[in-house]
Design a protein around this motif. Sequence first.
Motif, PDB file in Angstrom:
ATOM      1  N   SER A 226       0.628  -1.190 -12.169  1.00 30.85           N
ATOM      2  CA  SER A 226       2.060  -1.028 -12.406  1.00 30.85           C
ATOM      3  C   SER A 226       2.309  -0.344 -13.750  1.00 30.85           C
ATOM      4  N   GLY A 227       1.519  -0.674 -14.757  1.00 33.85           N
ATOM      5  CA  GLY A 227       1.655  -0.018 -16.049  1.00 33.85           C
ATOM      6  C   GLY A 227       1.309   1.461 -15.986  1.00 33.85           C
ATOM      7  N   LEU A 228       0.217   1.789 -15.323  1.00 40.09           N
ATOM      8  CA  LEU A 228      -0.202   3.192 -15.203  1.00 40.09           C
ATOM      9  C   LEU A 228       0.794   4.025 -14.393  1.00 40.09           C
ATOM     10  N   LEU A 229       1.401   3.402 -13.401  1.00 39.18           N
ATOM     11  CA  LEU A 229       2.276   4.126 -12.489  1.00 39.18           C
ATOM     12  C   LEU A 229       3.745   4.077 -12.900  1.00 39.18           C
ATOM     13  N   GLY A 230       4.045   3.327 -13.967  1.00 40.13           N
ATOM     14  CA  GLY A 230       5.421   3.269 -14.449  1.00 40.13           C
ATOM     15  C   GLY A 230       6.374   2.533 -13.533  1.00 40.13           C
ATOM     16  N   VAL A 231       5.855   1.534 -12.831  1.00 45.95           N
ATOM     17  CA  VAL A 231       6.685   0.711 -11.945  1.00 45.95           C
ATOM     18  C   VAL A 231       6.479  -0.748 -12.312  1.00 45.95           C
ATOM     19  N   SER A 232       7.357  -1.602 -11.840  1.00 48.30           N
ATOM     20  CA  SER A 232       7.183  -3.026 -12.125  1.00 48.30           C
ATOM     21  C   SER A 232       6.241  -3.659 -11.102  1.00 48.30           C
ATOM     22  N   PRO A 233       5.527  -4.689 -11.509  1.00 50.86           N
ATOM     23  CA  PRO A 233       4.676  -5.395 -10.537  1.00 50.86           C
ATOM     24  C   PRO A 233       5.488  -5.931  -9.360  1.00 50.86           C
TER      25      PRO A 233
ATOM     26  N   GLY B 157       0.812  -1.215   0.000  1.00 54.09           N
ATOM     27  CA  GLY B 157       0.000   0.000   0.000  1.00 54.09           C
ATOM     28  C   GLY B 157       0.844   1.263   0.000  1.00 54.09           C
ATOM     29  N   GLY B 158       1.901   1.263   0.791  1.00 51.29           N
ATOM     30  CA  GLY B 158       2.794   2.418   0.844  1.00 51.29           C
ATOM     31  C   GLY B 158       3.489   2.657  -0.482  1.00 51.29           C
ATOM     32  N   ARG B 159       3.956   1.575  -1.106  1.00 47.88           N
ATOM     33  CA  ARG B 159       4.597   1.709  -2.417  1.00 47.88           C
ATOM     34  C   ARG B 159       3.599   2.183  -3.463  1.00 47.88           C
ATOM     35  N   LEU B 160       2.386   1.663  -3.409  1.00 44.76           N
ATOM     36  CA  LEU B 160       1.333   2.068  -4.349  1.00 44.76           C
ATOM     37  C   LEU B 160       1.044   3.565  -4.198  1.00 44.76           C
ATOM     38  N   LEU B 161       0.896   4.023  -2.979  1.00 45.69           N
ATOM     39  CA  LEU B 161       0.639   5.437  -2.719  1.00 45.69           C
ATOM     40  C   LEU B 161       1.790   6.304  -3.222  1.00 45.69           C
ATOM     41  N   ARG B 162       3.024   5.921  -2.905  1.00 49.27           N
ATOM     42  CA  ARG B 162       4.183   6.703  -3.336  1.00 49.27           C
ATOM     43  C   ARG B 162       4.285   6.774  -4.848  1.00 49.27           C
ATOM     44  N   ALA B 163       4.002   5.657  -5.531  1.00 53.95           N
ATOM     45  CA  ALA B 163       4.064   5.647  -6.995  1.00 53.95           C
ATOM     46  C   ALA B 163       2.989   6.558  -7.578  1.00 53.95           C
ATOM     47  N   ARG B 164       1.799   6.529  -7.000  1.00 54.75           N
ATOM     48  CA  ARG B 164       0.709   7.388  -7.489  1.00 54.75           C
ATOM     49  C   ARG B 164       1.068   8.854  -7.307  1.00 54.75           C
ATOM     50  N   VAL B 165       1.601   9.197  -6.134  1.00 57.60           N
ATOM     51  CA  VAL B 165       1.988  10.584  -5.852  1.00 57.60           C
ATOM     52  C   VAL B 165       3.123  11.008  -6.786  1.00 57.60           C
ATOM     53  N   ALA B 166       4.076  10.109  -7.034  1.00 55.56           N
ATOM     54  CA  ALA B 166       5.190  10.418  -7.937  1.00 55.56           C
ATOM     55  C   ALA B 166       4.701  10.740  -9.343  1.00 55.56           C
ATOM     56  N   MET B 167       3.595  10.124  -9.743  1.00 50.38           N
ATOM     57  CA  MET B 167       3.021  10.392 -11.069  1.00 50.38           C
ATOM     58  C   MET B 167       2.076  11.589 -11.033  1.00 50.38           C
ATOM     59  N   ASN B 168       1.902  12.176  -9.845  1.00 45.39           N
ATOM     60  CA  ASN B 168       1.036  13.337  -9.666  1.00 45.39           C
ATOM     61  C   ASN B 168      -0.406  13.043 -10.096  1.00 45.39           C
ATOM     62  N   LEU B 169      -0.900  11.883  -9.673  1.00 43.07           N
ATOM     63  CA  LEU B 169      -2.265  11.470  -9.988  1.00 43.07           C
ATOM     64  C   LEU B 169      -3.078  11.365  -8.706  1.00 43.07           C
ATOM     65  N   SER B 170      -4.344  11.711  -8.796  1.00 44.04           N
ATOM     66  CA  SER B 170      -5.222  11.591  -7.630  1.00 44.04           C
ATOM     67  C   SER B 170      -5.725  10.154  -7.533  1.00 44.04           C
ATOM     68  N   SER B 171      -6.203   9.795  -6.357  1.00 41.53           N
ATOM     69  CA  SER B 171      -6.760   8.455  -6.189  1.00 41.53           C
ATOM     70  C   SER B 171      -7.991   8.285  -7.079  1.00 41.53           C
ATOM     71  N   SER B 172      -8.750   9.355  -7.278  1.00 42.26           N
ATOM     72  CA  SER B 172      -9.917   9.287  -8.169  1.00 42.26           C
ATOM     73  C   SER B 172      -9.493   8.991  -9.607  1.00 42.26           C
ATOM     74  N   ASP B 173      -8.428   9.650 -10.068  1.00 43.12           N
ATOM     75  CA  ASP B 173      -7.922   9.429 -11.432  1.00 43.12           C
ATOM     76  C   ASP B 173      -7.563   7.967 -11.657  1.00 43.12           C
ATOM     77  N   ILE B 174      -6.761   7.423 -10.759  1.00 48.25           N
ATOM     78  CA  ILE B 174      -6.297   6.037 -10.915  1.00 48.25           C
ATOM     79  C   ILE B 174      -7.466   5.074 -10.795  1.00 48.25           C
ATOM     80  N   ALA B 175      -8.318   5.283  -9.804  1.00 46.57           N
ATOM     81  CA  ALA B 175      -9.463   4.385  -9.605  1.00 46.57           C
ATOM     82  C   ALA B 175     -10.316   4.328 -10.874  1.00 46.57           C
ATOM     83  N   LYS B 176     -10.570   5.478 -11.456  1.00 39.61           N
ATOM     84  CA  LYS B 176     -11.385   5.545 -12.662  1.00 39.61           C
ATOM     85  C   LYS B 176     -10.701   4.788 -13.811  1.00 39.61           C
ATOM     86  N   GLN B 177      -9.390   4.971 -13.943  1.00 40.76           N
ATOM     87  CA  GLN B 177      -8.654   4.337 -15.042  1.00 40.76           C
ATOM     88  C   GLN B 177      -8.605   2.814 -14.934  1.00 40.76           C
TER      89      GLN B 177
END
Length: 132
Positions: free
Chosen positions: A68-75, A21-41
């Motif tokens: 992982s694809g959306l956030l630019g990180v590996s699974p 969860g922490g890694r997921l949050l950090r990756a999302r923040v690094a991509m400057n995306l909101s939780s709503s944006d990612i959830a919708k995608q």
Amino acid sequence: MPSSSPANSIASETPDFDTLGGRLLRARVAMNLSSSDIAKQIGVKKQTLEAWETDRSEPRSNKLTTLSGLLGVSPTWLLYGVGSSPQSETVSDEIQVLKGQLDRLHELHEQTGVALSNIQNALDRLVVSDHR
């Protein structure tokens, strides 16, 4: 007989010991995306993504792969903390901000030291003159 170099293996990496969860949050923040944006995608509710980011639940493998694809990180980085992590540019920016804040605090600390010294000297002069 070919040998595999340990330097090229993710098994030789020092893992990121944060939670999934922490890694997921950090990756999302690094991509400057909101939780709503990612959830919708990825087709889940915002609350579901937030539950993943707070380790109350975990995404299924298909969602993990999509994330992982959306956030630019590996699974493997999301799951185990090894592999391709978020872009270091964001971390570099944060480092610069923190260095600036630390420099400012050092300046304030020096100014506080001078002020304390001036107050102590004034107090010492008053105490000496009061005892005469």
